[in-house]
Write an enzyme that holds these catalytic residues in place. Structure first.
Site, PDB file in Angstrom:
ATOM      1  N   TRP A  59      -8.627 -25.580  30.954  1.00 18.39           N
ATOM      2  CA  TRP A  59      -7.711 -24.945  29.983  1.00 18.39           C
ATOM      3  C   TRP A  59      -8.200 -23.524  29.766  1.00 18.39           C
ATOM      4  O   TRP A  59      -9.196 -23.097  30.348  1.00 18.39           O
ATOM      5  CB  TRP A  59      -7.679 -25.732  28.664  1.00 18.39           C
ATOM      6  CG  TRP A  59      -6.292 -25.774  28.082  1.00 18.39           C
ATOM      7  CD1 TRP A  59      -5.777 -24.974  27.118  1.00 18.39           C
ATOM      8  CD2 TRP A  59      -5.241 -26.659  28.475  1.00 18.39           C
ATOM      9  NE1 TRP A  59      -4.471 -25.304  26.875  1.00 18.39           N
ATOM     10  CE2 TRP A  59      -4.116 -26.338  27.691  1.00 18.39           C
ATOM     11  CE3 TRP A  59      -5.135 -27.696  29.406  1.00 18.39           C
ATOM     12  CZ2 TRP A  59      -2.893 -27.003  27.818  1.00 18.39           C
ATOM     13  CZ3 TRP A  59      -3.927 -28.369  29.521  1.00 18.39           C
ATOM     14  CH2 TRP A  59      -2.831 -28.022  28.732  1.00 18.39           C
ATOM     15  N   ASP A  60      -7.480 -22.782  28.921  1.00 18.82           N
ATOM     16  CA  ASP A  60      -7.879 -21.377  28.739  1.00 18.82           C
ATOM     17  C   ASP A  60      -9.082 -21.236  27.816  1.00 18.82           C
ATOM     18  O   ASP A  60      -9.541 -20.123  27.564  1.00 18.82           O
ATOM     19  CB  ASP A  60      -6.707 -20.511  28.250  1.00 18.82           C
ATOM     20  CG  ASP A  60      -6.065 -21.003  26.978  1.00 18.82           C
ATOM     21  OD1 ASP A  60      -6.576 -21.981  26.393  1.00 18.82           O
ATOM     22  OD2 ASP A  60      -5.039 -20.418  26.565  1.00 18.82           O
ATOM     23  N   TRP A  61      -9.611 -22.345  27.306  1.00 17.25           N
ATOM     24  CA  TRP A  61     -10.832 -22.315  26.503  1.00 17.25           C
ATOM     25  C   TRP A  61     -11.890 -23.271  27.042  1.00 17.25           C
ATOM     26  O   TRP A  61     -12.913 -23.493  26.383  1.00 17.25           O
ATOM     27  CB  TRP A  61     -10.542 -22.669  25.045  1.00 17.25           C
ATOM     28  CG  TRP A  61      -9.528 -23.756  24.868  1.00 17.25           C
ATOM     29  CD1 TRP A  61      -8.239 -23.596  24.457  1.00 17.25           C
ATOM     30  CD2 TRP A  61      -9.695 -25.162  25.138  1.00 17.25           C
ATOM     31  NE1 TRP A  61      -7.596 -24.822  24.441  1.00 17.25           N
ATOM     32  CE2 TRP A  61      -8.463 -25.798  24.860  1.00 17.25           C
ATOM     33  CE3 TRP A  61     -10.759 -25.947  25.582  1.00 17.25           C
ATOM     34  CZ2 TRP A  61      -8.257 -27.162  25.002  1.00 17.25           C
ATOM     35  CZ3 TRP A  61     -10.556 -27.313  25.744  1.00 17.25           C
ATOM     36  CH2 TRP A  61      -9.322 -27.910  25.449  1.00 17.25           C
ATOM     37  N   ASN A  65       2.780 -30.811  22.656  1.00 15.10           N
ATOM     38  CA  ASN A  65       2.388 -29.435  22.352  1.00 15.10           C
ATOM     39  C   ASN A  65       3.132 -28.456  23.254  1.00 15.10           C
ATOM     40  O   ASN A  65       2.931 -28.462  24.477  1.00 15.10           O
ATOM     41  CB  ASN A  65       0.890 -29.246  22.551  1.00 15.10           C
ATOM     42  CG  ASN A  65       0.465 -27.785  22.397  1.00 15.10           C
ATOM     43  OD1 ASN A  65       0.388 -27.265  21.293  1.00 15.10           O
ATOM     44  ND2 ASN A  65       0.228 -27.108  23.513  1.00 15.10           N
ATOM     45  N   GLU A  66       4.038 -27.694  22.675  1.00 16.21           N
ATOM     46  CA  GLU A  66       4.701 -26.529  23.291  1.00 16.21           C
ATOM     47  C   GLU A  66       5.646 -26.860  24.447  1.00 16.21           C
ATOM     48  O   GLU A  66       6.071 -25.958  25.162  1.00 16.21           O
ATOM     49  CB  GLU A  66       3.655 -25.498  23.747  1.00 16.21           C
ATOM     50  CG  GLU A  66       2.844 -24.928  22.601  1.00 16.21           C
ATOM     51  CD  GLU A  66       1.898 -23.811  22.988  1.00 16.21           C
ATOM     52  OE1 GLU A  66       1.449 -23.080  22.088  1.00 16.21           O
ATOM     53  OE2 GLU A  66       1.588 -23.665  24.195  1.00 16.21           O
ATOM     54  N   GLU A  98      -0.119 -22.643  14.912  1.00 19.47           N
ATOM     55  CA  GLU A  98      -1.103 -22.040  15.829  1.00 19.47           C
ATOM     56  C   GLU A  98      -1.035 -20.530  15.713  1.00 19.47           C
ATOM     57  O   GLU A  98       0.047 -19.948  15.714  1.00 19.47           O
ATOM     58  CB  GLU A  98      -0.840 -22.425  17.293  1.00 19.47           C
ATOM     59  CG  GLU A  98      -1.313 -23.788  17.721  1.00 19.47           C
ATOM     60  CD  GLU A  98      -1.262 -23.942  19.245  1.00 19.47           C
ATOM     61  OE1 GLU A  98      -1.410 -22.914  19.954  1.00 19.47           O
ATOM     62  OE2 GLU A  98      -1.079 -25.076  19.721  1.00 19.47           O
TER      63      GLU A  98
END
Length: 865
Positions: A176-178, A442-443, A540
């Site tokens: 993921w981006d984190w 989510n999204e 968020e």
């Protein structure tokens, strides 16, 4: 490559007349690669990665592994009528063999599996799980699908794996981006053998229901039995809640086979039921309940549980003066502003997530005045201890189902797996009062309707149909059938009732007048509050920062310690993230000027945390002051959940808690900007405003003090107080308004560049709010800001340590650091406008004054120039 586990099983002391026995298979197993080239010990619960890391090994996980375990079972086991093998969680795709006989398959990390092994179990048993590579499995399922289901792969910067939407496992485990890409394999939850005669209680669950008509509480209880007797079994059920003076007895008759018993318990109306409240709004009262099943032949089953009573409503109704609908939650009839953050998995390897770590992270949320965490849909349904702690601490949970940032297939096998997953998780979790809402994904509504994946218009209907099948016709249908005690929303962000009205997908899921929004803007100046959405609920938002050097140091070497090193670039999984942080810093601060590479790196880390803390502070304060007003048709904001609370590894991210739990500057700021009473200052067209924000349940009488300081002096240049006023419960109101030029002129020799404003609320000469502040110019333009010389004298006070600070001049963003000594300060990152100040340090493990003195470092903004 295969993974093989070997276990030896024993069911001792279990005579044929006993009702049942349970044998845990936790502990040591053997892990073997498919070709036999590698064999090593492993732990259950656990995963292959953990086993390899513990022995200094790591391999590419496009391989097959086997888990093996061997146990001996005495002859008496054959006298049991039924023997089941239970897996609470297998990650993810595996064949299960007992004594070389295939007994089943697994394919969903989030399901509970039960296999009947009555006819297979022997005296000596070999239990084997043959795992398939999750990466290869996902690729094969994608290839076999009739059409593409995007996204195929994550962005290159994430360094991840493809087609994660085709496998029911932690979506972020493919990257993921984190976080990193660690596609784990293993038995990640408990595994056990259950053997029984006559009948067995599979599960029991309950839901407290408030009856508005009778104005009383009831309890719905559902129990599932496996009756292996050839004859019906009769008996009684006794439900007791002593503190509520409630005890009721029921007669039951269980026919052979799988049977459901439903009970309806009326709570004694002559006893006051204390409700469960979120943190900051009341107590988290619970009641001990026992359920005793007394069955024919002297058999009995007793279960106990904690019962909490609370109601939750999601209010979506018209607002006068505004287009659209409200979006807020009532708990026990009281509208509550949800303030908190978003939760991601606490570790890539769940066997490392201990109860102590969960308590540390969740207590840190409460200590920062949070009342809500959103369990994000790309991770996992958390372990039982997580929700138990949230119940205890008063943390409301917005619980996503595990679908995130992707479209998903809806073929028969996938849907069967999802239906079982959703039903299991609802039954497992629904008795927790902390969970206030189920979220479908989510999204994914935004991904589809904003066309993130560039789907041709002619093909869009296929994906809309799949979306409705998955989230509406299946997940929503199951939620409504299984749980009538809390609301369900299809997605986040969503327009809520408006999305439903538009056929479950809204043309603009980011409409500020409906539902919740996610908002990210790394390019605009975050000090300009006008860039933020005046939305109903913001679930968020956030900015990145780097973790402290002491956290990075554990996983890096000297060659890595620069902002543009290979290490720094490798750990950054958000496209252009490092540059975006520097851009945002550059709006208001000077970049470090040291010629020492290491010092420059440390100074840059410090500045990223200053920037992140200040940006999220300004944004959150904007949302909190918008709760009671409609401006240009928008407002009534009733929730602010920043992204994100915790970290999964040591890397730049949006988190306010570093990997391991150390507080970033943002988390200290959150303790202030989420305070129950808060004065919020901002400017508009050269006018300075201060709002008073209250989350209290009762009105508060207070007064506001406003002070102006010069950067040169520790004495206030001028100070003013308002008359006492009543700040109403649950409101945000204007307390102060003054032209900035007039404010500065009244203070004498003061300019925007040379002065700073501080303000606080007090009652009876005692502060009832944090001291807040407002910068009148960028700090890069400040005049008279000198390098501060700050000293500290440390003393021990019981289990706490006092840091008595003294400064030579006004110091912004004073950061106290004790390296890797675990603990937190009572305050940090503060503006020091007085000569002395005492800050407390709360250690999480035993330490000493001398150890703290050796590790202590203090930094303020001028130290980096």
């Amino acid at each position: 490559m295969r993974l093989r586990l070997l276990l030896l099983l024993a069911l001792c002391g279990a005579g044929p007349t006993a009702l049942g026995r349970s044998l845990s298979l936790r502990g040591s197993w053997r892990i073997r690669s498919g070709n036999g080239s590698l064999e090593l010990p492993g732990r259950v619960p656990g995963c292959v990665h953990s086993a390899l890391l513990q022995r200094g090994l790591i391999q590419i996980f496009l391989r097959i592994y086997k888990y093996n375990n061997m146990k001996s079972i005495p002859e008496m086991v054959f006298k049991w009528q039924k023997v089941n093998l239970i897996f609470e969680g297998v990650d993810t795709v595996a064949k299960v063999l007992l004594n070389s006989v295939p007994i089943g398959k697994t394919g969903n990390m989030f399901k509970r599996y039960s296999f009947d092994i009555t006819s297979v179990v022997g005296e000596v048993n070999s239990l084997e799980l043959c795992f398939q590579s999750p990466v290869l499995y996902a690729a094969q399922r994608s290839k076999a699908h009739g059409y593409s289901v995007p996204p195929d792969c994550p962005p290159l910067v994430q360094k991840g794996q493809c087609h994660v939407n085709f496998i029911r496992k932690e979506q972020s485990s493919f990257s993921w981006d984190w976080g990193p890409s660690f596609p784990t394999q293993g038995i990640w939850k408990d595994v056990r053998i259950e053997a029984y005669n006559i009948c067995h209680l599979n599960y029991f669950m309950f839901s407290p229901i408030y009856d508005n008509h009778t104005q009383g509480w009831n309890l719905e209880i559902e129990s599932s039995f496996d009756v292996v007797s050839s004859k019906p079994i009769s008996g009684q059920v006794i439900v007791a809640i002593p503190k509520l003076q409630t005890q009721q007895t029921y007669s039951i008759e269980l026919q052979p086979g799988e049977r459901i018993v439903e009970l309806f318990v009326k709570i004694n109306k002559n006893v006051t039921v204390e409700t469960w409240w979120p943190h900051g709004h009341g107590n988290q009262t619970g009641y001990n309940m026992t359920i005793l099943f007394k069955l024919d032949g002297g058999l009995s089953i007793e279960k106990s549980a904690k019962v909490y009573f609370r109601t939750v409503e999601l209010i979506e109704e018209p607002i006068e003066g505004s287009r659209g609908l409200s979006f807020y939650f009532k708990i026990n009839g009281l509208p509550i502003f949800l303030k908190g953050s978003n939760w991601i998995p606490a570790d890539s390897f769940q066997d490392r997530v201990t109860s102590d770590l969960l308590r540390l992270l969740l207590q840190s949320a409460v200590d920062a005045n949070m009342n809500t965490l959103r369990v994000w849909g790309g991770g996992i349904y958390e372990q039982d201890e997580f929700y138990r702690l949230c119940d205890e601490l008063g943390i409301m949970v917005w619980q996503d189902f595990m679908f995130a940032c992707a479209l998903y297939p809806t073929d028969r096998d996938f849907m069967n797996s999802v239906r079982a997953e959703v039903a299991h998780q609802i039954r497992r979790l629904k008795y927790h009062p902390s969970i206030i809402v189920w979220g479908g994904n989510n999204e994914n509504e935004a991904a589809l309707m904003m066309n993130w994946y560039n789907i041709p218009a002619s093909e869009l209907h296929t994906y809309i149909k799949d979306y409705v099948i998955l989230y509406v016709k299946n997940i929503r249908k199951i939620v409504l059938a299984e749980d009538k005690t809390r609301p369900f929303i299809i997605s986040s962000p969503t327009n809520g009732a408006e999305s439903i009205k538009e056929g479950w997908l809204s043309v603009n899921p980011y409409d500020n007048n409906f539902g919740d929004v996610h908002f990210y803007d790394y390019i605009s100046d975050c000090w300009n509050w006008k860039v933020f959405p005046k939305a109903r609920f913001v679930s968020e938002y956030g900015y990145q920062s780097w973790p402290s050097f002491s956290t990075l140091e554990k996983v890096s070497s000297e060659e890595d310690w620069s902002y543009n090193s290979k290490f720094s670039l490798h750990r950054q999984h958000h496209a252009d993230g490092n540059n975006e942080m520097l851009l945002q810093i550059g709006f208001h601060f000077k970049l470090p000027e040291s010629t020492d590479t290491l010092q420059t790196f440390k100074d840059t880390i410090y500045l990223t945390q200053v920037m992140q803390a200040q940006c999220v502070k300004i944004e959150t304060e904007f949302y909190r002051r918008s709760r009671s007003e409609i401006v240009d048709g928008q407002g009534y904001t009733m929730g602010a959940l920043y992204w994100q609370l915790n970290d999964i590894w040591q890397a730049p991210s949006w988190a306010s808690l570093e990997y391991g739990g150390k507080w970033k500057m943002l988390h200290y700021f959150a303790r202030h900007f989420f305070a129950p009473l808060l004065p919020v200052g901002f400017e508009d067209q050269d006018v300075f405003f201060i709002y008073g924000v209250s989350d209290l349940r009762s009105d508060c009488k207070a007064k506001l003090t406003v002070r102006v300081h010069t950067w040169r002096s520790l004495e206030p240049l001028c100070s003013s107080e308002t008359e006492h006023f009543v700040l109403k419960a649950g409101e945000a109101v204007l307390l102060y308004k003054e032209s900035v030029p007039v404010l500065l002129e009244n203070c004498g020799n003061c300019t925007r560049q040379s002065c700073v404003v501080s303000f606080y609320l007090s009652a009876d000469s005692q502060l009832v709010s944090p001291t807040n502040y407002h910068f009148l110019s960028s700090l890069s333009e400040s005049v008279g800001l000198h390098k501060a010389h700050i000293t500290a004298v440390i003393s021990q006070q019981g289990d706490t340590f006092a840091f008595d600070l003294e400064t030579s001049t006004v110091a912004p963003f004073v950061w106290l650091d004790v390296g890797s000594i675990p603990g937190r300060f009572s305050d940090n990152g503060f503006l020091m406008t007085e000569k002395t100040r005492t800050v407390l340090f709360y250690p999480w493990k035993p330490t000493s004054k001398s150890e703290l003195e050796q590790s202590f470092r203090v930094t303020s903004l001028t130290d980096i120039y």
